[in-house]
Design a protein around this motif. Structure first.
Motif, PDB file in Angstrom:
ATOM      1  N   VAL A  98       0.181   2.347   0.232  1.00  0.00           N
ATOM      2  CA  VAL A  98      -0.031   1.257   1.183  1.00  0.00           C
ATOM      3  C   VAL A  98       0.966   0.144   0.929  1.00  0.00           C
ATOM      4  O   VAL A  98       0.907  -0.540  -0.091  1.00  0.00           O
ATOM      5  CB  VAL A  98      -1.464   0.699   1.075  1.00  0.00           C
ATOM      6  CG1 VAL A  98      -1.672  -0.421   2.088  1.00  0.00           C
ATOM      7  CG2 VAL A  98      -2.478   1.809   1.286  1.00  0.00           C
ATOM      8  N   GLN A  99       1.884  -0.023   1.876  1.00  0.00           N
ATOM      9  CA  GLN A  99       2.829  -1.123   1.825  1.00  0.00           C
ATOM     10  C   GLN A  99       2.503  -2.102   2.942  1.00  0.00           C
ATOM     11  O   GLN A  99       2.017  -1.704   3.999  1.00  0.00           O
ATOM     12  CB  GLN A  99       4.269  -0.619   1.962  1.00  0.00           C
ATOM     13  CG  GLN A  99       4.698  -0.222   3.371  1.00  0.00           C
ATOM     14  CD  GLN A  99       4.266   1.166   3.792  1.00  0.00           C
ATOM     15  OE1 GLN A  99       3.281   1.702   3.297  1.00  0.00           O
ATOM     16  NE2 GLN A  99       4.997   1.745   4.728  1.00  0.00           N
ATOM     17  N   PHE A 115      -6.811   8.883  -3.734  1.00  0.00           N
ATOM     18  CA  PHE A 115      -5.982   7.964  -4.519  1.00  0.00           C
ATOM     19  C   PHE A 115      -5.336   7.000  -3.524  1.00  0.00           C
ATOM     20  O   PHE A 115      -4.775   7.436  -2.518  1.00  0.00           O
ATOM     21  CB  PHE A 115      -4.880   8.707  -5.284  1.00  0.00           C
ATOM     22  CG  PHE A 115      -5.395   9.634  -6.348  1.00  0.00           C
ATOM     23  CD1 PHE A 115      -5.442   9.241  -7.681  1.00  0.00           C
ATOM     24  CD2 PHE A 115      -5.839  10.912  -6.010  1.00  0.00           C
ATOM     25  CE1 PHE A 115      -5.924  10.099  -8.657  1.00  0.00           C
ATOM     26  CE2 PHE A 115      -6.328  11.772  -6.983  1.00  0.00           C
ATOM     27  CZ  PHE A 115      -6.373  11.362  -8.311  1.00  0.00           C
ATOM     28  N   VAL A 116      -5.437   5.702  -3.801  1.00  0.00           N
ATOM     29  CA  VAL A 116      -4.820   4.694  -2.934  1.00  0.00           C
ATOM     30  C   VAL A 116      -4.003   3.767  -3.824  1.00  0.00           C
ATOM     31  O   VAL A 116      -4.559   3.015  -4.632  1.00  0.00           O
ATOM     32  CB  VAL A 116      -5.873   3.884  -2.149  1.00  0.00           C
ATOM     33  CG1 VAL A 116      -5.181   2.833  -1.274  1.00  0.00           C
ATOM     34  CG2 VAL A 116      -6.738   4.799  -1.292  1.00  0.00           C
ATOM     35  N   TYR A 117      -2.674   3.832  -3.664  1.00  0.00           N
ATOM     36  CA  TYR A 117      -1.785   2.934  -4.386  1.00  0.00           C
ATOM     37  C   TYR A 117      -1.303   1.857  -3.420  1.00  0.00           C
ATOM     38  O   TYR A 117      -0.921   2.160  -2.286  1.00  0.00           O
ATOM     39  CB  TYR A 117      -0.601   3.709  -4.971  1.00  0.00           C
ATOM     40  CG  TYR A 117      -1.037   4.697  -6.029  1.00  0.00           C
ATOM     41  CD1 TYR A 117      -1.361   4.272  -7.312  1.00  0.00           C
ATOM     42  CD2 TYR A 117      -1.164   6.050  -5.723  1.00  0.00           C
ATOM     43  CE1 TYR A 117      -1.788   5.171  -8.276  1.00  0.00           C
ATOM     44  CE2 TYR A 117      -1.592   6.956  -6.675  1.00  0.00           C
ATOM     45  CZ  TYR A 117      -1.907   6.515  -7.954  1.00  0.00           C
ATOM     46  OH  TYR A 117      -2.345   7.399  -8.900  1.00  0.00           O
ATOM     47  N   ALA A 164      -3.934  -7.210  -2.357  1.00  0.00           N
ATOM     48  CA  ALA A 164      -4.008  -5.923  -3.034  1.00  0.00           C
ATOM     49  C   ALA A 164      -4.800  -6.031  -4.332  1.00  0.00           C
ATOM     50  O   ALA A 164      -5.580  -5.133  -4.681  1.00  0.00           O
ATOM     51  CB  ALA A 164      -2.601  -5.400  -3.317  1.00  0.00           C
ATOM     52  N   THR A 165      -4.622  -7.124  -5.039  1.00  0.00           N
ATOM     53  CA  THR A 165      -5.373  -7.329  -6.279  1.00  0.00           C
ATOM     54  C   THR A 165      -6.866  -7.379  -6.007  1.00  0.00           C
ATOM     55  O   THR A 165      -7.670  -6.768  -6.730  1.00  0.00           O
ATOM     56  CB  THR A 165      -4.922  -8.625  -6.972  1.00  0.00           C
ATOM     57  OG1 THR A 165      -3.532  -8.534  -7.285  1.00  0.00           O
ATOM     58  CG2 THR A 165      -5.717  -8.868  -8.249  1.00  0.00           C
ATOM     59  N   LEU A 172     -11.330  -0.524  -3.560  1.00  0.00           N
ATOM     60  CA  LEU A 172     -10.679   0.089  -2.402  1.00  0.00           C
ATOM     61  C   LEU A 172      -9.311   0.659  -2.748  1.00  0.00           C
ATOM     62  O   LEU A 172      -8.757   1.439  -1.973  1.00  0.00           O
ATOM     63  CB  LEU A 172     -10.514  -0.951  -1.281  1.00  0.00           C
ATOM     64  CG  LEU A 172     -11.806  -1.416  -0.595  1.00  0.00           C
ATOM     65  CD1 LEU A 172     -11.502  -2.568   0.358  1.00  0.00           C
ATOM     66  CD2 LEU A 172     -12.471  -0.275   0.152  1.00  0.00           C
ATOM     67  N   VAL A 173      -8.772   0.253  -3.888  1.00  0.00           N
ATOM     68  CA  VAL A 173      -7.428   0.643  -4.296  1.00  0.00           C
ATOM     69  C   VAL A 173      -7.480   1.190  -5.720  1.00  0.00           C
ATOM     70  O   VAL A 173      -8.161   0.625  -6.582  1.00  0.00           O
ATOM     71  CB  VAL A 173      -6.475  -0.572  -4.211  1.00  0.00           C
ATOM     72  CG1 VAL A 173      -5.195  -0.345  -4.992  1.00  0.00           C
ATOM     73  CG2 VAL A 173      -6.170  -0.895  -2.760  1.00  0.00           C
TER      74      VAL A 173
END
Length: 262
Positions: A98-99, A115-117, A164-165, A172-173
């Protein structure tokens, strides 16, 4: 090049949402194409892992509102429902990178990934309430189950952006990584998964999901859609979409449904 690109590298199928000029917003046709891709990958023995990302600087802005208003989902088969069903029953690992922005469905679709990066600059939002709508993709069940009612209420009832943090804190990540390392990190995990015994991998994913998959399917395909369709056709939604397109604040004071006297 199409709005959805696929490329196989060994036993990894890379799926790229390729509409960067519209922030990878999804049309009805794109939902249908993604559903077909996942259903085909489920049957393809050569595909062991799916790596999912967006082109450009955005993962996905969710629904393309112009297309959404021209082709509103309704009872029966609908494109978003086809993708929900494909993701829910997909037994192979899905790794997402995810960008930038992941908005609306761009966030809730991620709840079906293993997996969600997220890049450090990624932003998330589930702004359904701001459009007078309700959660979808089974997220009305999966998100509270994952993080509890209070945190889910903060996300869905306020509909605000979060980092994102914060997404990692909420579960969620998987991990937040430097933007420059995002796709490489997700690819490395996909490669590790592709080297595992595929039968055991699928069986393990089934076991991990067994406690919740029935409830997620019920929420995504039976409970949420009728409420979503009702809200989509409400006076509140009409005002919300009109305000969005006219670039003005919505006024919901005249759209409330009166409470019947007892």
């Amino acid at each position: 090049m199409s709005d959805i690109n696929t490329e196989r590298s060994g036993s990894i199928l890379r799926v790229e949402v390729n509409r960067p000029e519209r922030k990878n917003a999804l049309t009805a046709a794109m939902y249908t194409r993604l559903a077909d891709i996942f259903n085909e990958a489920a049957k393809d023995e050569e595909t062991r892992v799916v790596l999912w990302h967006g082109a450009g600087d955005t993962f996905s802005a969710g629904n393309d509102l112009g297309d959404f208003l021209k082709n509103p989902p309704g009872p029966g088969d609908f494109p978003q429902g086809s993708l929900m069903d494909a993701l829910i029953k997909f037994e192979k690992p899905i790794v997402a990178a995810v960008q930038g922005a992941a908005i609306g469905g761009g966030t809730t679709m991620l709840t079906h990934c293993d997996f969600v990066y997220a890049g450090e600059s990624a932003k998330f939002q589930v702004p359904f309430i701001n459009l007078a709508l309700v959660p979808e993709f089974g997220s009305s069940f999966s998100v509270p189950a994952r993080m509890g009612h209070l945190r889910a209420a903060e996300l869905f009832l306020l509909g605000e952006l979060f980092t994102a943090t914060r997404a990692a804190e909420l579960g969620l990540v998987t991990r937040v990584v430097p933007d420059r390392d995002l796709l490489a990190t997700a690819t490395a995990t996909a490669q590790k998964l592709a080297a595992k015994p595929s039968g055991a991998l699928r069986a393990s994913k089934r076991l991990i999901k067994q406690a919740s998959i029935g409830q997620i399917r019920e929420a995504a395909l039976k409970i949420e859609p009728p409420v979503f369709f009702e809200r989509l056709r409400s006076a509140e939604a009409k005002e919300a979409f009109s305000a969005f397109l006219e670039k003005r604040p919505p006024n919901f004071t005249k759209t409330a449904t009166p409470v019947a006297a007892e």
